[in-house]
Design a protein around this motif. Structure first.
Motif, PDB file in Angstrom:
ATOM      1  N   GLU A  36       0.831  -1.207   0.000  1.00  6.18           N
ATOM      2  CA  GLU A  36       0.000   0.000   0.000  1.00  6.18           C
ATOM      3  C   GLU A  36       0.866   1.258   0.000  1.00  6.18           C
ATOM      4  O   GLU A  36       0.589   2.207  -0.730  1.00  6.18           O
ATOM      5  CB  GLU A  36      -0.956   0.005   1.190  1.00  6.18           C
ATOM      6  CG  GLU A  36      -1.894   1.197   1.228  1.00  6.18           C
ATOM      7  CD  GLU A  36      -2.808   1.305   0.011  1.00  6.18           C
ATOM      8  OE1 GLU A  36      -3.155   2.448  -0.347  1.00  6.18           O
ATOM      9  OE2 GLU A  36      -3.181   0.273  -0.591  1.00  6.18           O
ATOM     10  N   LEU A  37       1.915   1.269   0.802  1.00  8.24           N
ATOM     11  CA  LEU A  37       2.827   2.415   0.829  1.00  8.24           C
ATOM     12  C   LEU A  37       3.524   2.583  -0.521  1.00  8.24           C
ATOM     13  O   LEU A  37       3.699   3.708  -1.006  1.00  8.24           O
ATOM     14  CB  LEU A  37       3.859   2.251   1.947  1.00  8.24           C
ATOM     15  CG  LEU A  37       4.849   3.392   2.125  1.00  8.24           C
ATOM     16  CD1 LEU A  37       4.143   4.715   2.400  1.00  8.24           C
ATOM     17  CD2 LEU A  37       5.824   3.065   3.252  1.00  8.24           C
ATOM     18  N   LEU A  38       3.883   1.481  -1.127  1.00  5.57           N
ATOM     19  CA  LEU A  38       4.512   1.509  -2.450  1.00  5.57           C
ATOM     20  C   LEU A  38       3.565   2.145  -3.470  1.00  5.57           C
ATOM     21  O   LEU A  38       3.971   3.004  -4.256  1.00  5.57           O
ATOM     22  CB  LEU A  38       4.874   0.085  -2.866  1.00  5.57           C
ATOM     23  CG  LEU A  38       5.738  -0.101  -4.085  1.00  5.57           C
ATOM     24  CD1 LEU A  38       7.127   0.465  -3.856  1.00  5.57           C
ATOM     25  CD2 LEU A  38       5.842  -1.586  -4.424  1.00  5.57           C
ATOM     26  N   ALA A  42       4.123   5.713  -5.381  1.00  7.32           N
ATOM     27  CA  ALA A  42       4.083   5.735  -6.848  1.00  7.32           C
ATOM     28  C   ALA A  42       3.068   6.764  -7.332  1.00  7.32           C
ATOM     29  O   ALA A  42       3.322   7.482  -8.307  1.00  7.32           O
ATOM     30  CB  ALA A  42       3.749   4.345  -7.384  1.00  7.32           C
ATOM     31  N   GLN A  43       1.937   6.864  -6.652  1.00  7.28           N
ATOM     32  CA  GLN A  43       0.923   7.848  -7.025  1.00  7.28           C
ATOM     33  C   GLN A  43       1.437   9.276  -6.851  1.00  7.28           C
ATOM     34  O   GLN A  43       1.159  10.146  -7.666  1.00  7.28           O
ATOM     35  CB  GLN A  43      -0.363   7.639  -6.204  1.00  7.28           C
ATOM     36  CG  GLN A  43      -1.154   6.435  -6.644  1.00  7.28           C
ATOM     37  CD  GLN A  43      -1.646   6.598  -8.073  1.00  7.28           C
ATOM     38  OE1 GLN A  43      -1.059   6.085  -9.009  1.00  7.28           O
ATOM     39  NE2 GLN A  43      -2.715   7.317  -8.248  1.00  7.28           N
ATOM     40  N   VAL A  44       2.184   9.513  -5.775  1.00 11.22           N
ATOM     41  CA  VAL A  44       2.769  10.840  -5.572  1.00 11.22           C
ATOM     42  C   VAL A  44       3.733  11.149  -6.716  1.00 11.22           C
ATOM     43  O   VAL A  44       3.720  12.248  -7.278  1.00 11.22           O
ATOM     44  CB  VAL A  44       3.479  10.937  -4.207  1.00 11.22           C
ATOM     45  CG1 VAL A  44       4.291  12.219  -4.096  1.00 11.22           C
ATOM     46  CG2 VAL A  44       2.471  10.841  -3.076  1.00 11.22           C
ATOM     47  N   THR A  50       3.433  13.004 -14.597  1.00 10.30           N
ATOM     48  CA  THR A  50       2.316  12.155 -15.007  1.00 10.30           C
ATOM     49  C   THR A  50       2.691  11.091 -16.032  1.00 10.30           C
ATOM     50  O   THR A  50       1.911  10.175 -16.283  1.00 10.30           O
ATOM     51  CB  THR A  50       1.161  12.999 -15.576  1.00 10.30           C
ATOM     52  OG1 THR A  50       1.647  13.764 -16.675  1.00 10.30           O
ATOM     53  CG2 THR A  50       0.576  13.909 -14.508  1.00 10.30           C
ATOM     54  N   VAL A  51       3.868  11.197 -16.630  1.00 13.61           N
ATOM     55  CA  VAL A  51       4.298  10.196 -17.615  1.00 13.61           C
ATOM     56  C   VAL A  51       5.570   9.478 -17.149  1.00 13.61           C
ATOM     57  O   VAL A  51       6.376   9.024 -17.956  1.00 13.61           O
ATOM     58  CB  VAL A  51       4.482  10.808 -19.031  1.00 13.61           C
ATOM     59  CG1 VAL A  51       3.139  11.216 -19.611  1.00 13.61           C
ATOM     60  CG2 VAL A  51       5.425  11.995 -18.998  1.00 13.61           C
ATOM     61  N   ARG A  57       5.049   1.664 -13.227  1.00 16.47           N
ATOM     62  CA  ARG A  57       5.409   0.262 -12.981  1.00 16.47           C
ATOM     63  C   ARG A  57       5.173  -0.115 -11.520  1.00 16.47           C
ATOM     64  O   ARG A  57       4.537  -1.128 -11.222  1.00 16.47           O
ATOM     65  CB  ARG A  57       6.866   0.011 -13.372  1.00 16.47           C
ATOM     66  CG  ARG A  57       7.332  -1.410 -13.077  1.00 16.47           C
ATOM     67  CD  ARG A  57       8.709  -1.673 -13.638  1.00 16.47           C
ATOM     68  NE  ARG A  57       9.708  -0.681 -13.303  1.00 16.47           N
ATOM     69  CZ  ARG A  57      10.439  -0.695 -12.185  1.00 16.47           C
ATOM     70  NH1 ARG A  57      10.283  -1.652 -11.290  1.00 16.47           N
ATOM     71  NH2 ARG A  57      11.346   0.236 -11.968  1.00 16.47           N
ATOM     72  N   PHE A  58       5.650   0.722 -10.607  1.00 19.30           N
ATOM     73  CA  PHE A  58       5.464   0.433  -9.190  1.00 19.30           C
ATOM     74  C   PHE A  58       3.981   0.448  -8.810  1.00 19.30           C
ATOM     75  O   PHE A  58       3.523  -0.401  -8.032  1.00 19.30           O
ATOM     76  CB  PHE A  58       6.240   1.411  -8.316  1.00 19.30           C
ATOM     77  CG  PHE A  58       7.692   1.054  -8.167  1.00 19.30           C
ATOM     78  CD1 PHE A  58       8.077  -0.065  -7.454  1.00 19.30           C
ATOM     79  CD2 PHE A  58       8.672   1.846  -8.733  1.00 19.30           C
ATOM     80  CE1 PHE A  58       9.423  -0.401  -7.306  1.00 19.30           C
ATOM     81  CE2 PHE A  58      10.020   1.524  -8.593  1.00 19.30           C
ATOM     82  CZ  PHE A  58      10.389   0.400  -7.878  1.00 19.30           C
TER      83      PHE A  58
END
Length: 102
Positions: A36-38, A42-44, A50-51, A57-58
């Protein structure tokens, strides 16, 4: 209207520092123990860039590991749309290629 062009180099430097910290952090997290932290890290990273394929991948690997397959496909679809908008060409890699890449 104020012009803050002098801030542009500073903004780029801060973005690069944050991106490097996030990339280092992502590489040190465990998919099994920190899924979940990963995904959140990755979202941050994808919010900053954005690309960013590493962030994608993460995010995909974390979501798949958590069994969130439909969300993973949605993240990939959104990435592909953003990539095409940004670069003017379709993203070449497939969902499966991103899941299995290292």
């Amino acid at each position: 209207q104020h012009s803050y062009e002098w801030l542009d180099p500073i903004k780029v430097s801060v973005e690069e520092i944050v991106e490097n910290i996030l990339l280092k952090g992502l590489s040190e997290l465990s998919l099994v123990h920190d899924g979940e932290l990963l995904y959140q890290a990755a979202q941050v990273l994808l919010k900053w860039d954005t690309v960013n394929e590493t962030g994608l991948r993460f995010a995909l690997q974390a979501l798949e590991h958590q069994g969130k397959h439909s969300i993973a496909h949605e993240v990939f679809k959104n990435f592909c749309s953003e990539y095409e908008r940004f670069f003017g060409e379709p993203y070449k890699r497939t969902f499966q290629e991103m899941l299995t890449s290292t």
